[in-house]
Design an enzyme around this catalytic site. Structure first.
Site, PDB file in Angstrom:
ATOM      1  CD  GLU A  43     -32.658 -27.948 -84.649  1.00 46.57           C
ATOM      2  OE1 GLU A  43     -32.194 -26.943 -84.102  1.00 46.57           O
ATOM      3  OE2 GLU A  43     -33.394 -28.762 -84.087  1.00 46.57           O
ATOM      4  N   GLY A  56     -32.694 -28.212 -98.388  1.00 45.62           N
ATOM      5  CA  GLY A  56     -32.558 -28.329 -96.933  1.00 45.62           C
ATOM      6  C   GLY A  56     -31.543 -27.309 -96.454  1.00 45.62           C
ATOM      7  CD  GLN A  62     -14.047 -51.646 -82.226  1.00 45.19           C
ATOM      8  OE1 GLN A  62     -14.951 -51.404 -83.017  1.00 45.19           O
ATOM      9  NE2 GLN A  62     -13.195 -52.640 -82.402  1.00 45.19           N
ATOM     10  CB  SER A  99     -20.820 -31.329 -89.929  1.00 43.55           C
ATOM     11  OG  SER A  99     -21.192 -32.041 -88.787  1.00 43.55           O
ATOM     12  CB  ILE A 137     -42.259 -31.751 -91.027  1.00 45.12           C
ATOM     13  CG1 ILE A 137     -41.968 -30.935 -92.306  1.00 45.12           C
ATOM     14  CG2 ILE A 137     -42.774 -30.870 -89.895  1.00 45.12           C
ATOM     15  CD1 ILE A 137     -40.785 -29.981 -92.233  1.00 45.12           C
ATOM     16  CD  GLU A 164     -40.175 -25.788 -99.871  1.00 45.30           C
ATOM     17  OE1 GLU A 164     -39.829 -25.813-101.082  1.00 45.30           O
ATOM     18  OE2 GLU A 164     -40.980 -24.960 -99.399  1.00 45.30           O
ATOM     19  N   PRO A 165     -38.583 -30.965-100.290  1.00 47.59           N
ATOM     20  CG  PRO A 165     -40.303 -32.191-101.272  1.00 47.59           C
ATOM     21  CD  PRO A 165     -40.032 -30.925-100.524  1.00 47.59           C
ATOM     22  CG  LEU A 196     -36.487 -23.728 -93.396  1.00 47.71           C
ATOM     23  CD1 LEU A 196     -37.115 -22.410 -93.863  1.00 47.71           C
ATOM     24  CD2 LEU A 196     -35.267 -23.411 -92.514  1.00 47.71           C
TER      25      LEU A 196
HETATM   26  C1  LIG Z   1     -34.849 -36.891 -88.745  1.00 45.61           C
HETATM   27  C2  LIG Z   1     -34.906 -35.536 -89.363  1.00 45.61           C
HETATM   28  C3  LIG Z   1     -35.714 -34.554 -88.783  1.00 45.61           C
HETATM   29  C4  LIG Z   1     -35.826 -33.292 -89.374  1.00 45.61           C
HETATM   30  N1  LIG Z   1     -36.698 -32.375 -88.850  1.00 45.61           N
HETATM   31  C5  LIG Z   1     -36.923 -31.211 -89.516  1.00 45.61           C
HETATM   32  C6  LIG Z   1     -37.943 -30.295 -89.070  1.00 45.61           C
HETATM   33  O1  LIG Z   1     -38.628 -30.527 -88.073  1.00 45.61           O
HETATM   34  N2  LIG Z   1     -38.156 -29.180 -89.817  1.00 45.61           N
HETATM   35  C7  LIG Z   1     -37.425 -28.883 -90.927  1.00 45.61           C
HETATM   36  O2  LIG Z   1     -37.678 -27.853 -91.532  1.00 45.61           O
HETATM   37  N3  LIG Z   1     -36.452 -29.716 -91.364  1.00 45.61           N
HETATM   38  C8  LIG Z   1     -36.193 -30.872 -90.686  1.00 45.61           C
HETATM   39  N4  LIG Z   1     -35.214 -31.741 -91.137  1.00 45.61           N
HETATM   40  C9  LIG Z   1     -34.453 -31.412 -92.327  1.00 45.61           C
HETATM   41  C10 LIG Z   1     -33.007 -31.062 -92.026  1.00 45.61           C
HETATM   42  O3  LIG Z   1     -32.930 -29.800 -91.457  1.00 45.61           O
HETATM   43  C11 LIG Z   1     -32.229 -31.193 -93.348  1.00 45.61           C
HETATM   44  O4  LIG Z   1     -32.125 -32.593 -93.624  1.00 45.61           O
HETATM   45  C12 LIG Z   1     -30.869 -30.550 -93.274  1.00 45.61           C
HETATM   46  O5  LIG Z   1     -30.997 -29.163 -93.204  1.00 45.61           O
HETATM   47  C13 LIG Z   1     -30.016 -30.933 -94.506  1.00 45.61           C
HETATM   48  O6  LIG Z   1     -30.720 -30.715 -95.679  1.00 45.61           O
HETATM   49  P1  LIG Z   1     -30.846 -31.857 -96.790  1.00 45.61           P
HETATM   50  O7  LIG Z   1     -31.203 -33.109 -96.098  1.00 45.61           O
HETATM   51  O8  LIG Z   1     -31.765 -31.368 -97.843  1.00 45.61           O
HETATM   52  O9  LIG Z   1     -29.406 -32.014 -97.349  1.00 45.61           O
HETATM   53  P2  LIG Z   1     -28.729 -31.106 -98.504  1.00 45.61           P
HETATM   54  O10 LIG Z   1     -28.930 -29.672 -98.218  1.00 45.61           O
HETATM   55  O11 LIG Z   1     -29.162 -31.633 -99.827  1.00 45.61           O
HETATM   56  O12 LIG Z   1     -27.197 -31.461 -98.279  1.00 45.61           O
HETATM   57  C14 LIG Z   1     -26.652 -32.716 -98.662  1.00 45.61           C
HETATM   58  C15 LIG Z   1     -25.182 -32.726 -98.278  1.00 45.61           C
HETATM   59  O13 LIG Z   1     -24.507 -31.650 -98.938  1.00 45.61           O
HETATM   60  C16 LIG Z   1     -23.879 -30.825 -97.980  1.00 45.61           C
HETATM   61  N5  LIG Z   1     -23.903 -29.428 -98.421  1.00 45.61           N
HETATM   62  C17 LIG Z   1     -24.968 -28.691 -98.782  1.00 45.61           C
HETATM   63  N6  LIG Z   1     -24.602 -27.451 -99.108  1.00 45.61           N
HETATM   64  C18 LIG Z   1     -23.251 -27.402 -98.966  1.00 45.61           C
HETATM   65  C19 LIG Z   1     -22.263 -26.383 -99.142  1.00 45.61           C
HETATM   66  N7  LIG Z   1     -22.579 -25.125 -99.499  1.00 45.61           N
HETATM   67  N8  LIG Z   1     -20.963 -26.690 -98.902  1.00 45.61           N
HETATM   68  C20 LIG Z   1     -20.608 -27.930 -98.495  1.00 45.61           C
HETATM   69  N9  LIG Z   1     -21.495 -28.941 -98.327  1.00 45.61           N
HETATM   70  C21 LIG Z   1     -22.802 -28.672 -98.540  1.00 45.61           C
HETATM   71  C22 LIG Z   1     -24.652 -31.020 -96.688  1.00 45.61           C
HETATM   72  O14 LIG Z   1     -23.880 -30.702 -95.550  1.00 45.61           O
HETATM   73  C23 LIG Z   1     -24.981 -32.488 -96.768  1.00 45.61           C
HETATM   74  O15 LIG Z   1     -23.883 -33.238 -96.317  1.00 45.61           O
HETATM   75  C24 LIG Z   1     -35.069 -32.989 -90.535  1.00 45.61           C
HETATM   76  C25 LIG Z   1     -34.227 -33.965 -91.088  1.00 45.61           C
HETATM   77  C26 LIG Z   1     -34.145 -35.215 -90.533  1.00 45.61           C
HETATM   78  C27 LIG Z   1     -33.274 -36.255 -91.181  1.00 45.61           C
END
Ligand SMILES: Cc1cc2nc3c(=O)[nH]c(=O)nc-3n(C[C@H](O)[C@H](O)[C@H](O)COP(=O)(O)OP(=O)(O)OC[C@H]3O[C@@H](n4cnc5c(N)ncnc54)[C@H](O)[C@@H]3O)c2cc1C
Length: 398
Positions: A381, A149, A354, A384, A175, A145-146, A143
């Site tokens: 997924e 998320g 700690q 927070s 992914i 993308e760069p 799901l």
């Molecule tokens: C080890 C790992 C495994 C993963 N595996 C998968 C997988 O198998 N398939 C898949 O599809 N994805 C996967 N992911 C992606 C993961 O689901 C995303 O990293 C996650 O959803 C957060 O998206 P982002 O990293 O783009 O952060 P962003 O969406 O860019 O968010 C950055 C920060 O801003 C905050 N934020 C964003 N929007 C808001 C808002 N409206 N209000 C307040 N704060 C906000 C977020 O909480 C976060 O703290 C994986 C990620 C990791 C690190």
């Protein structure tokens, strides 16, 4: 008076039926199998897997033998046919010793297989589910993308129908199992002007031309779990690779994520329990100022808080699992469980470091690995912040 007593007895009986905190004998037996396997086959190697950033293929085969690659898969397709409570029991035990192995299982079972079980047609289920449950290959779910998320509906990967083929173009990021998987559930825009109602899911096989896997990410934690970026460059897949209803794939994806949050919460509980058990054992052995550090009250208080929060977290997870298994709404419970347990696990792991002092800060002791692994549970997924948004939005309706 008699009437009130009868009512009270009736109410108590109803409550004792609905508030049953004991796992069934079947789930206790499952817990025992998972606990022994994790202690014997995972715990002795998890540190090396973390260092080498890889989970050996033979452990995947052993997990398949136990049925742990088909946790939700109906028995007719060779799986265990368990629900979310059963999955939680397994995930807690595996994560107790290795978050990365648990994450591999999570993406395989709770994301990829769960999406196929939910949305695929009969031929697709017959083709992929037995292979996934047998461990012929792992599954991945794509799901993120760069460029997006949390705001997943903003995805830009496209699928365009060209004759009897869909042509995929775009990139996926982060992914899990992306390097080793044999089948990928890929969300792509099929109606760009439709927003969330213009996204569909597709089943993409590993060796499809135009499907390129990047190198594994070099991560802070969950290092042994493989995480990669994917590119689709005029990647052609058959018309019947559509999984579910056209333009309704995002709804399925959100439903899959809702249930997946229960599984990832159980992972958090497992990691917190690992931190607790390791640091409790350490505190009883380590001497300072003439007595075991456990006898210093501030250490006892940290351990008492950890024990309390782990129990509270497990209750939230099991409640969400029981509701989901009963077909009742469990979205808010799953979000609460995910939010509480993931933040609780990070706290527990930091406290464990700690308690173990300098030793806890080294890679010789597992608690620093648990801490690095646990942090992912606050991000993946639905972060927070996203969970707080879901919970707060629900308050508008009550
Ligand atoms: C080890 C790992 C495994 C993963 N595996 C998968 C997988 O198998 N398939 C898949 O599809 N994805 C996967 N992911 C992606 C993961 O689901 C995303 O990293 C996650 O959803 C957060 O998206 P982002 O990293 O783009 O952060 P962003 O969406 O860019 O968010 C950055 C920060 O801003 C905050 N934020 C964003 N929007 C808001 C808002 N409206 N209000 C307040 N704060 C906000 C977020 O909480 C976060 O703290 C994986 C990620 C990791 C690190």
């Amino acid at each position: 008076m008699v009437n009130s007593l009868v009512k009270l007895v009736y109410l108590l009986n109803v409550r004792s039926e609905t508030l049953d905190y004991d796992l069934s004998d079947d789930l206790l037996a499952l817990q025992d199998v998972a606990r022994r396997f994790a202690a014997d086959e995972i715990a002795p190697h998890a540190r090396d897997w973390d260092r080498n950033a890889d989970i050996p293929r033979d452990i995947v085969a052993k997990l398949a033998e136990l049925g742990f690659l088909g946790i939700f898969t109906p028995t007719e397709y060779g799986g265990c046919g368990l629900g979310d409570l059963g999955a939680s029991v397994i995930m807690e035990e595996i994560a107790r010793h290795c978050g990365a192995t648990a994450l591999m299982l999570d993406a395989h079972n709770a994301l990829c297989s769960a999406h196929i079980i939910r949305a695929a047609n009969a031929e697709q289920k017959a083709k992929y589910l037995p292979c996934l449950a047998r461990g012929d290959y792992l599954g991945a779910w794509c799901l993120s993308e760069p460029g997006c998320g949390s705001d997943a509906a903003a995805l830009t990967t496209t699928a365009t129908l060209n004759g009897d083929q869909w042509v995929l173009n775009g990139s996926k990021h982060w992914i899990t199992n992306g390097h080793y998987a044999g089948v990928y559930v890929v969300m792509a825009k099929t109606k760009p002007e439709g927003g969330a109602r213009g996204i569909s899911a597709f089943l993409v096989e590993r060796d499809t031309p135009g499907f390129i896997r990047a190198k594994k990410e070099d991560k802070f934690g969950m290092r042994a779990s493989d995480t990669v970026g994917l590119t689709f460059d005029d990647c052609r897949i058959p018309k019947d690779a559509l999984c579910g209803t056209l333009n309704e794939g995002f709804i399925d994806a959100m439903k899959v994520l809702e249930r997946g949050r229960i599984t990832i919460s159980a992972m958090s509980v497992g990691l917190a329990r690992g931190a607790f058990e390791e640091s409790l054992g350490y505190a009883k052995q380590r001497q300072a100022f003439g007595k075991p550090i456990f006898e210093h009250q501030s250490i006892q208080f940290m351990l008492a808080d950890m024990a309390m929060e782990i129990n509270a977290g497990r209750l939230l997870v099991h409640k969400a699992g029981i509701l989901s298994d009963a077909g009742k709404p469990s979205n808010i419970e799953a979000s609460m469980a995910k939010l509480f347990t993931s933040e609780m696990a990070t706290r527990a792991c930091l406290n464990a470091i700690q308690i173990e002092g300098g030793n806890g800060y080294t890679k010789e002791f597992p608690v620093e690995r648990y801490m690095r692994d646990a942090k992912l549970c606050e991000i993946g997924e639905g972060s927070s912040q996203v969970q707080r948004i879901i919970i707060a939005r629900h308050m508008l309706d009550i």
